[in-house]
Design a protein around this motif. Structure first.
Motif, PDB file in Angstrom:
ATOM      1  N   VAL A 238       0.846  -1.192   0.000  1.00  0.00           N
ATOM      2  CA  VAL A 238       0.000   0.000   0.000  1.00  0.00           C
ATOM      3  C   VAL A 238       0.881   1.241   0.000  1.00  0.00           C
ATOM      4  O   VAL A 238       1.950   1.273   0.615  1.00  0.00           O
ATOM      5  N   GLU A 239       0.450   2.260  -0.735  1.00  0.00           N
ATOM      6  CA  GLU A 239       1.137   3.548  -0.723  1.00  0.00           C
ATOM      7  C   GLU A 239       0.147   4.614  -0.268  1.00  0.00           C
ATOM      8  O   GLU A 239      -0.872   4.845  -0.901  1.00  0.00           O
ATOM      9  N   ILE A 240       0.473   5.234   0.845  1.00  0.00           N
ATOM     10  CA  ILE A 240      -0.422   6.213   1.450  1.00  0.00           C
ATOM     11  C   ILE A 240       0.420   7.340   2.035  1.00  0.00           C
ATOM     12  O   ILE A 240       1.522   7.109   2.540  1.00  0.00           O
ATOM     13  N   ALA A 241      -0.070   8.538   1.934  1.00  0.00           N
ATOM     14  CA  ALA A 241       0.622   9.693   2.504  1.00  0.00           C
ATOM     15  C   ALA A 241      -0.409  10.671   3.049  1.00  0.00           C
ATOM     16  O   ALA A 241      -1.497  10.814   2.496  1.00  0.00           O
ATOM     17  N   GLY A 242      -0.055  11.333   4.136  1.00  0.00           N
ATOM     18  CA  GLY A 242      -0.945  12.313   4.739  1.00  0.00           C
ATOM     19  C   GLY A 242      -0.264  13.655   4.882  1.00  0.00           C
ATOM     20  O   GLY A 242       0.947  13.742   5.108  1.00  0.00           O
ATOM     21  N   ALA A 243      -1.040  14.725   4.735  1.00  0.00           N
ATOM     22  CA  ALA A 243      -0.526  16.090   4.911  1.00  0.00           C
ATOM     23  C   ALA A 243      -1.580  16.935   5.609  1.00  0.00           C
ATOM     24  O   ALA A 243      -2.780  16.773   5.383  1.00  0.00           O
ATOM     25  N   ARG A 244      -1.117  17.829   6.460  1.00  0.00           N
ATOM     26  CA  ARG A 244      -2.007  18.775   7.148  1.00  0.00           C
ATOM     27  C   ARG A 244      -1.394  20.164   7.026  1.00  0.00           C
ATOM     28  O   ARG A 244      -0.184  20.332   7.224  1.00  0.00           O
ATOM     29  N   MET A 245      -2.207  21.153   6.696  1.00  0.00           N
ATOM     30  CA  MET A 245      -1.735  22.533   6.602  1.00  0.00           C
ATOM     31  C   MET A 245      -2.609  23.426   7.460  1.00  0.00           C
ATOM     32  O   MET A 245      -3.832  23.267   7.487  1.00  0.00           O
ATOM     33  N   ILE A 246      -1.959  24.354   8.128  1.00  0.00           N
ATOM     34  CA  ILE A 246      -2.642  25.243   9.064  1.00  0.00           C
ATOM     35  C   ILE A 246      -2.245  26.682   8.742  1.00  0.00           C
ATOM     36  O   ILE A 246      -1.050  27.010   8.679  1.00  0.00           O
ATOM     37  N   LEU A 247      -3.233  27.555   8.542  1.00  0.00           N
ATOM     38  CA  LEU A 247      -2.959  28.980   8.402  1.00  0.00           C
ATOM     39  C   LEU A 247      -2.813  29.564   9.803  1.00  0.00           C
ATOM     40  O   LEU A 247      -3.771  29.565  10.588  1.00  0.00           O
TER      41      LEU A 247
ATOM     42  N   THR B 119     -18.181  36.422  15.100  1.00  0.00           N
ATOM     43  CA  THR B 119     -19.290  35.640  14.535  1.00  0.00           C
ATOM     44  C   THR B 119     -18.913  34.817  13.311  1.00  0.00           C
ATOM     45  O   THR B 119     -19.588  33.841  12.992  1.00  0.00           O
ATOM     46  N   ARG B 120     -17.898  35.201  12.590  1.00  0.00           N
ATOM     47  CA  ARG B 120     -17.600  34.475  11.358  1.00  0.00           C
ATOM     48  C   ARG B 120     -16.210  33.832  11.446  1.00  0.00           C
ATOM     49  O   ARG B 120     -15.340  34.275  12.209  1.00  0.00           O
ATOM     50  N   GLY B 121     -16.007  32.846  10.609  1.00  0.00           N
ATOM     51  CA  GLY B 121     -14.686  32.248  10.469  1.00  0.00           C
ATOM     52  C   GLY B 121     -14.401  31.149  11.466  1.00  0.00           C
ATOM     53  O   GLY B 121     -15.191  30.833  12.362  1.00  0.00           O
ATOM     54  N   GLN B 122     -13.250  30.557  11.271  1.00  0.00           N
ATOM     55  CA  GLN B 122     -12.745  29.467  12.101  1.00  0.00           C
ATOM     56  C   GLN B 122     -11.270  29.312  11.782  1.00  0.00           C
ATOM     57  O   GLN B 122     -10.764  29.932  10.844  1.00  0.00           O
ATOM     58  N   GLN B 123     -10.570  28.507  12.552  1.00  0.00           N
ATOM     59  CA  GLN B 123      -9.181  28.220  12.187  1.00  0.00           C
ATOM     60  C   GLN B 123      -9.182  27.570  10.806  1.00  0.00           C
ATOM     61  O   GLN B 123      -9.885  26.585  10.565  1.00  0.00           O
ATOM     62  N   LEU B 124      -8.398  28.111   9.890  1.00  0.00           N
ATOM     63  CA  LEU B 124      -8.391  27.600   8.521  1.00  0.00           C
ATOM     64  C   LEU B 124      -7.317  26.523   8.390  1.00  0.00           C
ATOM     65  O   LEU B 124      -6.107  26.809   8.450  1.00  0.00           O
TER      66      LEU B 124
ATOM     67  N   GLU C  88     -12.389  31.528   0.201  1.00  0.00           N
ATOM     68  CA  GLU C  88     -13.794  31.610   0.628  1.00  0.00           C
ATOM     69  C   GLU C  88     -13.957  32.569   1.808  1.00  0.00           C
ATOM     70  O   GLU C  88     -14.924  33.327   1.886  1.00  0.00           O
ATOM     71  N   HIS C  89     -12.999  32.531   2.743  1.00  0.00           N
ATOM     72  CA  HIS C  89     -13.086  33.457   3.870  1.00  0.00           C
ATOM     73  C   HIS C  89     -12.841  34.890   3.395  1.00  0.00           C
ATOM     74  O   HIS C  89     -13.520  35.838   3.861  1.00  0.00           O
ATOM     75  N   ALA C  90     -11.899  35.057   2.467  1.00  0.00           N
ATOM     76  CA  ALA C  90     -11.660  36.393   1.913  1.00  0.00           C
ATOM     77  C   ALA C  90     -12.898  36.911   1.192  1.00  0.00           C
ATOM     78  O   ALA C  90     -13.221  38.111   1.260  1.00  0.00           O
ATOM     79  N   SER C  91     -13.604  35.992   0.522  1.00  0.00           N
ATOM     80  CA  SER C  91     -14.834  36.378  -0.177  1.00  0.00           C
ATOM     81  C   SER C  91     -15.848  36.948   0.804  1.00  0.00           C
ATOM     82  O   SER C  91     -16.518  37.951   0.527  1.00  0.00           O
TER      83      SER C  91
ATOM     84  N   ASN D 295      -2.149  38.000   6.834  1.00  0.00           N
ATOM     85  CA  ASN D 295      -2.128  38.264   8.274  1.00  0.00           C
ATOM     86  C   ASN D 295      -3.473  38.805   8.751  1.00  0.00           C
ATOM     87  O   ASN D 295      -4.045  38.332   9.751  1.00  0.00           O
ATOM     88  N   GLU D 296      -4.023  39.806   8.017  1.00  0.00           N
ATOM     89  CA  GLU D 296      -5.330  40.353   8.369  1.00  0.00           C
ATOM     90  C   GLU D 296      -6.411  39.279   8.269  1.00  0.00           C
ATOM     91  O   GLU D 296      -7.284  39.168   9.133  1.00  0.00           O
ATOM     92  N   LEU D 297      -6.341  38.505   7.199  1.00  0.00           N
ATOM     93  CA  LEU D 297      -7.342  37.463   6.993  1.00  0.00           C
ATOM     94  C   LEU D 297      -7.300  36.438   8.112  1.00  0.00           C
ATOM     95  O   LEU D 297      -8.341  36.007   8.638  1.00  0.00           O
ATOM     96  N   ALA D 298      -6.093  36.028   8.488  1.00  0.00           N
ATOM     97  CA  ALA D 298      -5.952  35.009   9.525  1.00  0.00           C
ATOM     98  C   ALA D 298      -6.484  35.514  10.865  1.00  0.00           C
ATOM     99  O   ALA D 298      -7.187  34.794  11.592  1.00  0.00           O
ATOM    100  N   LEU D 299      -6.151  36.746  11.222  1.00  0.00           N
ATOM    101  CA  LEU D 299      -6.647  37.292  12.475  1.00  0.00           C
ATOM    102  C   LEU D 299      -8.179  37.353  12.487  1.00  0.00           C
ATOM    103  O   LEU D 299      -8.815  37.057  13.510  1.00  0.00           O
ATOM    104  N   ASP D 300      -8.749  37.684  11.352  1.00  0.00           N
ATOM    105  CA  ASP D 300     -10.207  37.718  11.249  1.00  0.00           C
ATOM    106  C   ASP D 300     -10.785  36.318  11.430  1.00  0.00           C
ATOM    107  O   ASP D 300     -11.769  36.125  12.154  1.00  0.00           O
ATOM    108  N   ALA D 301     -10.167  35.337  10.782  1.00  0.00           N
ATOM    109  CA  ALA D 301     -10.678  33.961  10.882  1.00  0.00           C
ATOM    110  C   ALA D 301     -10.616  33.447  12.304  1.00  0.00           C
ATOM    111  O   ALA D 301     -11.537  32.778  12.787  1.00  0.00           O
ATOM    112  N   TYR D 302      -9.557  33.786  13.015  1.00  0.00           N
ATOM    113  CA  TYR D 302      -9.392  33.302  14.385  1.00  0.00           C
ATOM    114  C   TYR D 302     -10.278  34.061  15.382  1.00  0.00           C
ATOM    115  O   TYR D 302     -10.851  33.457  16.305  1.00  0.00           O
TER     116      TYR D 302
END
Length: 772
Positions: A459-468, A592-597, A549-552, A581-588
Motif C-alpha cells: 500500500v502507498e499512502i501519505a498524509g498532509a495537514r496545513m494550518i494557516l 461571529t464568522r470564520g474558524q481556524q483555517l 472563501e473566507h476572503a470572499s 495576516n489580516e485574513l488570519a486574524l479575522d478567521a481566528y
C-alpha cells in the motif's frame, strides 16, 4: 513559482551551526544507559549464562537475558502492514536469543546509570556456548543435510519467478547467446549517526519512544506486536536524523527500549550502538549470486534475458525475499521489449542479517544485467551507447510484467545527452593510444530503471495537514520523514506552489510524532516526493480554497474573482489587497464568522512511475600497481520534473560517491569457516572518504510524469544503481579483463590481471607517467 527553483534547504543553517537536535541530544535527565551483550560465535546455542557478577557492579540496575523477554516472534522489516498473512514479513526475531544465528547476535542486555558502568558489567557476564558449523553460502544453506536456522524453514526465506515472453525460444532463435555469473558482497550503510533510541513512560501505560528511525508509524506497530501491548499506548517520535540509507527502515532498537522502560517502572532508558555494533549487528546489503543468460541478434536487437538470483539474507529474514523480488521487477522497464525471465531464492545463513539498503536489490541486479549487456555489445562489435539505444524503453512501451503503459521514459535522451556532454566519441578515439602498455584507459557505460514507491507490492499512502497561522504563515505537518535527503524543503516548495505563497512563508514540521502526525509509512523506496506530492497538492488546493472563501466573505466579492499572490489575497487587477495576516486574524478572532483555517488530506496512490538514467565513466588503469583512477564520471537522470535542481544534484553526487565506494573497496569480511566478522570497524572496513572522491558531474533530462502532481519521479536511490557496472565495463574496455565480482579492489584486480597474464606482459621500463 517555487517548483523547479533551487531553494536553500530548510535545515541547512541549523545543521551547519550545530543547533539541530538529534535523538541523543534530547535525552531526559536521569536517563539510564543500556548495552547489549553480543555473541562471540556465529552459530550455536547458549548452554549457560551467569549474570551474577554483572548484577553486583555498583550502578547496574538490571540485567536481562533471553530467559526474561517475551517469547513473541516479530518481524523487523519496515513495510506497511499487509492484510494478507501469507504476504507479511517473516516473524523470526525475539528481543534476545539463546539460539545464535550470526556473530554478534544479542543474548543479554545490561542497564546501568552510565555507559562505562554498563560496559564494565558486560565483561563480567560468563557465557558457555555449544558451537555448530557455520552455514555461510547458498550451497551450504540449501543442502538437504543442513541444520535449519529457523525451524520449519528449510533455510528458505522465499522464492518466486516470472516470465515475459518465450525466453527459451528467443535464445534458440537468436544469432548469439552469452552467459555470465556475477557475485556481490556484504556492504554496510555507514550512516553518520549510529542507531540510537530511548524510551520512557509518562503515565501508567503510555510509552514514549524517541528514535532515529525512517519509519515512525510502522515502528509503533511493530513495538506493539513485539511486546503484545496496545498500539495506542505507544508514541514514537522521530527528530532530526543523521542518515539511514535503509538501515533505519528496520525496527532495531525500539522494542527493546520500550521493554526496558516498562520493566524498570517508566524511567528513561537509552540504547545507542557503537560503530562496531552497527557494522555487524544491524543490517547489511544482501549479497547476490546472479546467473544471466542473454541472447542478441547481429543487428544489436536484444532478444532475451534470463536472470537467476540467489540472495543471502543472513541469520534473520529482515526484509528477506522482498529485496530479490523488488530487484527483479525494477529491471523489467529498462528492456521491456525483450523476452525476460527471472527466478530468485532467498536463504538464511550465519552471516549478519541483511535488510534494506539504498537501491533495494537493484544495485546487485543492475551490476549483473549491465555487465552482460556490455559483453553482448562487445561480442557484436557495437558501441556501448548504440547497443543500449537500440533496446532501451521508450515512452508508450508496455511494461510486460504489469501490462501498464510506461508514461514517461527519457533513457534514450539520457544516452544522447551523455554521449555529447561527456565527449564519448572523442574519448573513444583518444583511447586508442592507451590499449597496450602499463597505463591503459577505458570508457564504461551502464543504464538503470527504478520505481517510485512500492505499489502494487504494498500500500502507498501519505498524509498532509496545513494550518494557516495567526500571522498569515502556513505550517505543514506531514508523515513523510526527512532523514537528510532534503524532502522537507521539497515539500515546502510544493506547498508554496499550490498555495501561491513564498517558500519563506512555509514551515514544515520536521519532527514526526505518531500521536499527532498524519500517517505515512516512512522514507524508503524512493517514494517520498512522488507519493507525498499527491497529498501535499490536494491539501494545498483545499486550504487555498478555504482562504479564498473566507476572503470572499470579508471582501464581499466572489471567491472566483480572487487569488493569492505572495502574502495577500488580491483580485484580478490587484486593486483589492487583503494581507494573509489580516485574513488570519479575522478567521481566528472575529466574533461571529470564520474558524481556524486548516486542511488535511490522506491519499492512497495506486500508480508507480519509473525513473531512468545512465552512468558514463572514464578510467585509467595502472596494470603493475593494480590501481584504478577515475578520470571522469557523469550521471544523467530522467526523474521527471526536477523540483529543486541543487538538491537533486546533491542526491546524485552522494549516490555516485556511495556507488564508487561500494564498487571499489567496501566489503564486510567473514571468516569462511566460522562466520566470525573480521572488520567491523571503520579502520578495516574500507569506505571511501572525500579524499577518494573523483570529480563527479550530473545532468537531467526533464520529462513530465502524468501520474505525479508536479510531473516528478524518484531520485533518492537511482544515482548509485549503475555506478558499479559502469566501472566494471570501463575496466573491461581498458584491459580486456571482466571483473564479475565485487568489490573491484586492488587485490581483486591483481588476481584478475595475474590470471589473465597481464602482469607478465607489462615490463617495468614500459611504465609511463600520464598527467591527470
Amino acid at each position: 513559482m517555487s517548483v523547479g527553483l533551487s531553494q536553500e534547504r530548510l535545515d541547512a543553517k541549523a545543521k551547519v551551526t550545530g543547533r539541530c537536535r538529534f535523538t541523543g541530544d534530547l535525552a531526559l535527565p536521569g536517563t539510564r544507559i543500556a548495552k547489549y551483550l553480543h555473541s562471540t560465535i556465529a552459530h550455536g546455542r547458549v548452554v549457560d549464562i551467569d549474570t551474577s557478577e554483572a548484577m553486583s557492579v555498583t550502578g547496574v540496575e538490571a540485567v536481562f537475558t533471553f530467559a526474561d523477554i517475551p517469547k513473541i516472534p516479530f518481524a523487523t522489516a519496515g513495510h506497511a502492514f499487509n492484510l494478507d498473512p501469507a504476504a507479511r514479513d517473516k516473524e523470526d526475531r525475539l528481543l534476545l536469543t539463546d539460539h545464535i544465528r550470526y556473530h554478534g547476535d544479542e543474548i543479554a542486555i545490561v542497564v546501568a546509570v552510565d555507559g562505562l558502568t554498563a560496559s564494565k558489567a558486560l565483561k563480567k557476564i560468563k557465557v558457555t556456548y555449544e558451537e555448530y558449523p557455520a552455514i555461510l553460502n547458498h550451497d551450504q544453506a540449501l543442502d538437504e543435510k543442513a541444520t535449519e536456522l529457523h525451524e520449519g524453514s528449510g533455510n528458505r526465506v522465499g522464492e518466486h519467478n516470472y516470465q515475459c515472453g518465450d525466453v527459451q525460444a528467443a535464445i534458440a532463435e537468436a544469432d548469439h547467446s552469452l552467459t555470465g555469473q556475477f557475485q556481490t558482497q556484504m556492504v554496510q550503510h555507514c550512516h553518520m549517526e549510529n542507531h540510537i533510541a530511548w524510551a520512557y513512560m509518562d503515565d501508567t501505560d503510555h510509552i514514549v519512544i524517541m528514535s532515529s528511525t525512517q519509519i515512525p508509524h510502522i515502528c509503533r506497530r511493530i513495538v506493539s506486536q513485539a511486546l503484545d501491548i496496545p498500539m495506542s499506548t505507544i508514541q514514537v517520535i522521530k527528530p532530526a536524523i543523521g542518515g539511514g540509507f535503509g538501515n533505519k527502515q528496520d525496527v532495531v532498537l525500539e522494542p527493546m527500549v520500550a521493554f526496558l522502560t516498562k520493566k524498570l517502572g517508566g524511567v528513561p532508558v537509552m540504547l545507542e550502538l557503537t560503530r562496531e555494533e552497527g557494522l555487524s549487528s544491524t543490517r547489511i546489503r544482501h549479497p547476490f549470486r546472479v546467473n544471466v543468460d542473454c541472447a542478441v541478434n547481429n543487428d544489436g536487437t536484444l532478444k532475451a534475458l534470463a536472470m537467476d538470483v540467489s540472495s543471502n539474507t543472513g541469520g534473520y529474514a529482515s526484509h528477506g525475499h522482498s529485496i530479490a523480488k523488488a530487484a527483479g521487477s525494477k529491471v523489467v522497464p529498462l528492456y521491456p521489449n525483450a523476452a525476460l525471465s527471472y527466478q530468485a531464492i532467498t536463504h538464511y545463513s550465519n552471516l549478519p542479517s541483511a535488510g534494506a539498503m539504498r537501491g533495494y536489490g537493484s544495485p546487485q541486479l543492475v551490476y549483473a544485467v549491465e555487465s552482460i549487456m556490455e559483453d553482448a555489445a562487445r561480442k557484436l562489435g557495437m558501441d556501448s551507447i548504440d547497443f543500449r539505444m537500440k533496446n532501451v524503453a521508450q515512452t508508450g512501451d508496455t511494461n510486460p510484467l504489469t501490462g501498464k503503459v510506461i508514461e514517461s521514459a527519457g533513457i534514450r535522451e539520457c544516452l544522447i545527452k551523455g554521449r555529447e556532454t561527456f565527449g564519448w566519441d572523442q574519448k573513444k578515439q583518444e583511447h586508442q593510444a592507451f590499449k597496450s602498455g602499463n597505463i591503459r584507459r577505458g570508457l564504461g557505460l551502464a543504464c538503470f530503471s527504478y520505481g517510485s514507491g512500492t505499489y502494487p507490492a504494498s500500500v502507498e499512502i501519505a498524509g498532509a495537514r496545513m494550518i494557516l497561522n495567526q500571522d498569515g504563515r502556513v505550517t505543514v505537518q506531514i508523515g513523510a520523514t526527512e532523514i537528510g535527503q532534503g524532502s522537507d524543503t521539497v515539500i515546502a516548495q510544493m506547498a508554496a506552489e499550490r498555495l501561491g505563497i513564498p517558500v519563506s512563508a512555509i514551515r514544515v514540521v520536521s519532527t514526526q510524532d505518531t500521536d499527532t502526525t498524519p500517517f505515512d509509512p516512512g522514507s524508503f523506496a524512493s517514494r517520498q516526493t512522488y507519493i507525498v506530492c499527491q497529498a501535499v497538492a490536494e491539501t494545498g488546493d483545499l486550504l487555498r480554497q478555504r482562504i479564498l472563501e473566507h476572503a470572499s466573505t470579508m471582501l464581499e466579492l466572489p471567491a472566483e474573482q480572487l487569488t493569492i499572490s505572495k502574502d495577500a489575497v488580491v483580485n484580478g487587477d490587484k486593486t483589492v489587497h487583503l494581507s494573509l495576516n489580516e485574513l488570519a486574524l479575522d478567521a481566528y478572532y472575529h466574533k461571529t464568522r470564520g474558524q481556524q483555517l486548516t486542511a488535511e488530506v490522506s491519499r492512497k496512490v495506486t500508480t508507480n512511475a519509473y525513473s531512468y538514467g545512465c552512468t558514463l565513466i572514464e578510467v585509467e588503469v595502472d596494470i603493475e600497481l593494480c590501481q584504478l583512477s577515475i578520470l571522469g564520471i557523469h550521471n544523467i537522470h530522467d526523474s521527471g520534473k526536477i523540483i529543486n535542481p541543487d538538491l537533486a544534484a546533491g542526491q546524485v553526487y552522494g549516490g555516485v560517491g556511495m556507488g564508487i565506494s561500494g564498487a571499489l573497496s567496501e566489503e564486510l569480511l567473514a571468516d569462511p569457516e566460522t562466520g566470525w566478522i573480521y572488520n567491523n570497524n571503520l579502520l578495516d572496513y574500507k569506505i571511501a572518504t572525500m579524499m577518494d572522491a573523483p570529480d563527479i558531474s550530473c545532468d537531467f533530462v526533464e520529462t513530465h510524469e502524468p501520474t505525479a502532481a508536479f510531473g516528478n519521479k524518484s531520485l533518492g536511490e537511482p544515482p548509485l544503481l549503475s555506478v558499479a557496472p559502469a566501472i566494471r565495463n570501463a575496466i573491461l574496455d581498458a584491459t580486456g579483463v571482466a571483473m564479475n565480482q565485487l568489490p573491484m579492489s586492488p587485490k581483486a584486480l591483481f588476481t584478475a590481471f595475474r590470471d589473465a597474464g597481464l602482469l607478465d606482459s607489462v615490463r617495468p621500463q614500459e611504465r609511463a607517467h600520464v598527467s591527470h
